[in-house]
Design a protein around this motif. Structure first.
Motif, mmCIF file in Angstrom:
data_model
loop_
_atom_site.group_PDB
_atom_site.id
_atom_site.type_symbol
_atom_site.label_atom_id
_atom_site.label_comp_id
_atom_site.label_asym_id
_atom_site.label_seq_id
_atom_site.Cartn_x
_atom_site.Cartn_y
_atom_site.Cartn_z
ATOM 1 N N THR B 183 57.942 40.244 24.241
ATOM 2 C CA THR B 183 56.533 39.849 24.176
ATOM 3 C C THR B 183 56.448 38.337 24.315
ATOM 4 O OG1 THR B 183 55.964 41.687 22.714
ATOM 5 C CG2 THR B 183 54.456 39.809 22.736
ATOM 6 N N PHE B 184 55.550 37.882 25.138
ATOM 7 C CA PHE B 184 55.442 36.437 25.377
ATOM 8 C C PHE B 184 54.041 36.079 25.849
ATOM 9 C CE2 PHE B 184 57.421 38.861 28.759
ATOM 10 C CZ PHE B 184 56.497 38.701 29.775
ATOM 11 N N ILE B 185 53.729 34.809 25.724
ATOM 12 C CA ILE B 185 52.426 34.291 26.153
ATOM 13 C C ILE B 185 52.559 33.700 27.545
ATOM 14 C CG2 ILE B 185 50.579 32.653 25.615
ATOM 15 C CD1 ILE B 185 50.847 34.560 23.382
ATOM 16 N N LEU B 186 51.665 34.043 28.427
ATOM 17 C CA LEU B 186 51.695 33.462 29.770
ATOM 18 C C LEU B 186 51.326 31.974 29.720
ATOM 19 C CD1 LEU B 186 49.871 36.239 31.822
ATOM 20 C CD2 LEU B 186 52.310 35.741 31.785
ATOM 21 N N PRO B 187 52.081 31.153 30.423
ATOM 22 C CA PRO B 187 51.755 29.726 30.447
ATOM 23 C C PRO B 187 50.618 29.419 31.422
ATOM 24 C CG PRO B 187 53.720 30.132 31.722
ATOM 25 C CD PRO B 187 53.304 31.456 31.147
ATOM 26 N N TYR B 188 50.182 30.396 32.155
ATOM 27 C CA TYR B 188 49.126 30.239 33.152
ATOM 28 C C TYR B 188 47.912 31.090 32.797
ATOM 29 C CZ TYR B 188 52.087 28.157 36.821
ATOM 30 O OH TYR B 188 52.865 27.341 37.569
ATOM 31 N N ARG B 201 44.033 37.031 43.649
ATOM 32 C CA ARG B 201 43.865 37.271 42.220
ATOM 33 C C ARG B 201 43.440 38.705 41.925
ATOM 34 N NH1 ARG B 201 39.914 37.572 38.505
ATOM 35 N NH2 ARG B 201 38.404 37.362 40.183
ATOM 36 N N SER B 202 42.429 39.209 42.643
ATOM 37 C CA SER B 202 41.922 40.545 42.331
ATOM 38 C C SER B 202 42.996 41.598 42.600
ATOM 39 C CB SER B 202 40.656 40.835 43.130
ATOM 40 O OG SER B 202 40.930 40.939 44.502
ATOM 41 N N ALA B 203 43.771 41.369 43.656
ATOM 42 C CA ALA B 203 44.853 42.307 43.949
ATOM 43 C C ALA B 203 45.887 42.284 42.829
ATOM 44 C CB ALA B 203 45.505 41.954 45.277
ATOM 45 N N MET B 204 46.119 41.103 42.293
ATOM 46 C CA MET B 204 47.079 40.978 41.203
ATOM 47 C C MET B 204 46.558 41.679 39.944
ATOM 48 S SD MET B 204 48.561 37.568 39.331
ATOM 49 C CE MET B 204 47.117 37.480 38.243
ATOM 50 N N MET B 205 45.274 41.502 39.656
ATOM 51 C CA MET B 205 44.680 42.145 38.490
ATOM 52 C C MET B 205 44.768 43.671 38.624
ATOM 53 S SD MET B 205 43.789 39.619 36.611
ATOM 54 C CE MET B 205 42.601 40.070 35.347
ATOM 55 N N ARG B 206 44.466 44.133 39.822
ATOM 56 C CA ARG B 206 44.567 45.568 40.079
ATOM 57 C C ARG B 206 45.978 46.066 39.790
ATOM 58 N NH1 ARG B 206 41.605 46.588 45.234
ATOM 59 N NH2 ARG B 206 43.090 45.040 45.959
ATOM 60 N N GLU B 207 46.970 45.315 40.267
ATOM 61 C CA GLU B 207 48.360 45.716 40.071
ATOM 62 C C GLU B 207 48.721 45.670 38.586
ATOM 63 O OE1 GLU B 207 49.964 46.746 42.882
ATOM 64 O OE2 GLU B 207 51.426 47.551 41.456
ATOM 65 N N LEU B 208 48.231 44.678 37.874
ATOM 66 C CA LEU B 208 48.486 44.595 36.432
ATOM 67 C C LEU B 208 47.948 45.838 35.734
ATOM 68 C CD1 LEU B 208 47.666 40.888 35.463
ATOM 69 C CD2 LEU B 208 49.823 42.094 35.093
ATOM 70 N N ILE B 217 53.920 47.930 31.040
ATOM 71 C CA ILE B 217 53.648 46.747 30.230
ATOM 72 C C ILE B 217 52.435 46.973 29.331
ATOM 73 C CG2 ILE B 217 54.501 45.218 32.058
ATOM 74 C CD1 ILE B 217 51.563 44.468 32.605
ATOM 75 N N LYS B 218 52.315 46.114 28.330
ATOM 76 C CA LYS B 218 51.120 46.069 27.500
ATOM 77 C C LYS B 218 50.560 44.673 27.645
ATOM 78 C CE LYS B 218 51.465 46.763 23.040
ATOM 79 N NZ LYS B 218 52.181 47.347 21.860
ATOM 80 N N LYS B 219 49.254 44.548 27.536
ATOM 81 C CA LYS B 219 48.626 43.266 27.813
ATOM 82 C C LYS B 219 47.484 43.065 26.847
ATOM 83 C CE LYS B 219 45.846 41.271 31.586
ATOM 84 N NZ LYS B 219 44.515 41.525 31.018
ATOM 85 N N ASN B 220 47.497 41.917 26.199
ATOM 86 C CA ASN B 220 46.418 41.590 25.267
ATOM 87 C C ASN B 220 46.063 40.125 25.505
ATOM 88 O OD1 ASN B 220 44.765 41.025 23.129
ATOM 89 N ND2 ASN B 220 45.915 42.317 21.688
ATOM 90 N N LYS B 223 48.785 37.620 26.389
ATOM 91 C CA LYS B 223 50.044 38.041 25.764
ATOM 92 C C LYS B 223 50.531 39.313 26.433
ATOM 93 C CE LYS B 223 50.499 39.744 21.500
ATOM 94 N NZ LYS B 223 50.171 39.784 20.043
ATOM 95 N N ILE B 224 51.737 39.272 26.911
ATOM 96 C CA ILE B 224 52.297 40.408 27.653
ATOM 97 C C ILE B 224 53.487 40.983 26.887
ATOM 98 C CG2 ILE B 224 53.497 41.076 29.774
ATOM 99 C CD1 ILE B 224 50.695 40.392 30.397
ATOM 100 N N THR B 225 53.578 42.301 26.865
ATOM 101 C CA THR B 225 54.769 42.958 26.315
ATOM 102 C C THR B 225 55.380 43.876 27.363
ATOM 103 O OG1 THR B 225 53.752 42.975 24.116
ATOM 104 C CG2 THR B 225 55.659 44.404 24.438
ATOM 105 N N LEU B 226 56.667 43.726 27.563
ATOM 106 C CA LEU B 226 57.372 44.625 28.475
ATOM 107 C C LEU B 226 57.809 45.871 27.712
ATOM 108 C CD1 LEU B 226 59.620 42.045 30.361
ATOM 109 C CD2 LEU B 226 57.300 42.803 30.896
ATOM 110 N N LEU B 227 57.524 47.032 28.275
ATOM 111 C CA LEU B 227 57.795 48.284 27.556
ATOM 112 C C LEU B 227 58.977 49.063 28.124
ATOM 113 C CD1 LEU B 227 54.090 49.498 27.182
ATOM 114 C CD2 LEU B 227 55.478 48.322 25.480
ATOM 115 N N TYR B 228 59.598 48.563 29.160
ATOM 116 C CA TYR B 228 60.688 49.334 29.764
ATOM 117 C C TYR B 228 62.043 48.799 29.348
ATOM 118 C CZ TYR B 228 60.450 45.434 33.028
ATOM 119 O OH TYR B 228 60.410 44.190 33.573
#
Lengths: 228, 228
Positions: B183-188, B201-208, B217-220, B223-228
DNA sequence: AAAAAACTGTTGCAAAAGCAACAAAAATCA
DNA sequence: TGATTTTTGTTGCTTTTGCAACAGTTTTTT
């Protein structure tokens, strides 16, 4: 001759050497390095041979003496990407990669090549006692590294272009600048060019055709002419 | 503790310093450089200010003392690309770029920052007479350059991934490794992340969203958490 | 010189990514 | 605090890119 030509020649030099006002001679340095330091190793490779794999050679640095070396990644889908392409005087090696990237990288000789190997650590420890040449070494190394940074930044410029057309044109532009001609021979096959630009080959061929139809470029085998 | 943790800690160090067995202390070097060499200049910048433009400063090298600096390109369509993102101890500057790329590049402070400037040439000429510290300088510089090469290679790894998902996951992987947490915070911001990965950007959001729906992944917020 | 392998050129179709637009939320400014 | 700007999240539509496949060349190998 005209200012125009002088100006161009300078740019050409800059692509390789960059600093007109420092008198660093890469070729000369590498020659000296080769002969005066007993910590280096020179090896020859035939086209297609594996020069090195990026596995557990954490401090290995390689310099291309002659020939061409590709750095290749195969991802888990079997996609091949040409991560780097190295020619005379370029440096490469696992020392330039972070530990534990999941990828397996291979350095493959694209042509018959000669490569200088050394261990970055040993330069600063053992070598000190044995090698007179050592004093000027680090200075020259930082020049070499600087050049490498420049060429990596160029690569990033290409890769950040948003579409295939942008990548192709940037790459052609680059070749045109470094050869000083609007007509030049591609150093890659089209198959490999696609891998280098990190795009699908057929999509790239399609785009090339469009560029021809729209009159931006002319293409004859692997000879390209820019028309704009 | 377990081997596992030890192993991870080493990786973490490697991301920044790479050579466990050389005792190069970057922070310490930069401190010395700052105080002992009269050819350097330190400047402070407020968030949003332009640190430097890459125009006719052929030998300028900059080191980030504190804060964050982005290197930005606007192409002729007005597309913004974040070419580079520099944090503590990173080096940047026009010296690392080939002459005559058609692009205008800007270095912008993303946060309040402190930057050290020096002229690469002057180090090897004028400085020699004035600065005691000079002897160890080039050695340290080549370490600094080496680190820079490593981070550029990482960037290229990201950019050569064939699709948005690949880019996102590689980037997250990287953050996860460097923080030692899943789990980590995005610097961007997400807007800037898209610019950094060089995708829409929208394509990236869609992929997220897809990555979340498929349970990778989990996203708050950021803050991102990798679940795999 | 024949056979095998690799590369080129092309296409139809499918999937991915980009674009444009907008409402809601969050951050910044005055 | 309230107003303004920036960012986020989302979607329908269009364009671009990737994939698969194949025939014709060229290159390499035997």
């Amino acid at each position: 001759m005209s200012n125009f030509v002088t100006h161009l020649s300078q740019d050409f030099n800059n692509l390789g050497v960059i600093f007109m006002d420092t008198n660093f001679d890469k070729k000369n340095f590498i020659e000296n390095f080769k002969h005066n330091c007993n910590r280096v190793q020179i090896k020859k490779f035939l086209k297609g041979e594996t020069v090195t794999t990026y596995i557990e050679k954490r401090n290995q640095i390689c310099i291309v003496i002659s020939g061409e070396i590709d750095l290749i990644r195969y991802d888990f889908n079997g996609n091949k990407t040409i991560i780097g392409h190295f020619v005379d005087d370029d440096v490469f090696g696992e020392a330039f990669y972070p530990a534990n990237t999941n990828n397996e990288l291979f350095a493959i000789a694209r042509k018959n090549s000669e490569v200088l190997f050394f261990n970055y650590d040993s330069l600063f420890t053992k070598c000190k006692r044995n090698c007179d040449f050592h004093k000027t070494l680090t200075n020259s190394l930082s020049e070499l590294f600087l050049d490498q940074i420049i060429s990596l930044n160029l690569r990033i410029e290409l890769l950040t272009k948003r579409n295939i057309r942008g990548k192709i044109l940037s790459y052609f532009e680059l070749l045109s600048k470094s050869t000083l001609h609007r007509t030049f021979i591609l150093p890659y096959s089209y198959t490999d060019l696609a891998d280098y630009l990190s795009v699908d080959r057929s999509a790239m061929m399609r785009e090339l055709k469009l560029l021809i139809d729209e009159g931006f470029i002319k293409k004859n085998g692997n000879k390209i002419t820019l028309l704009y």
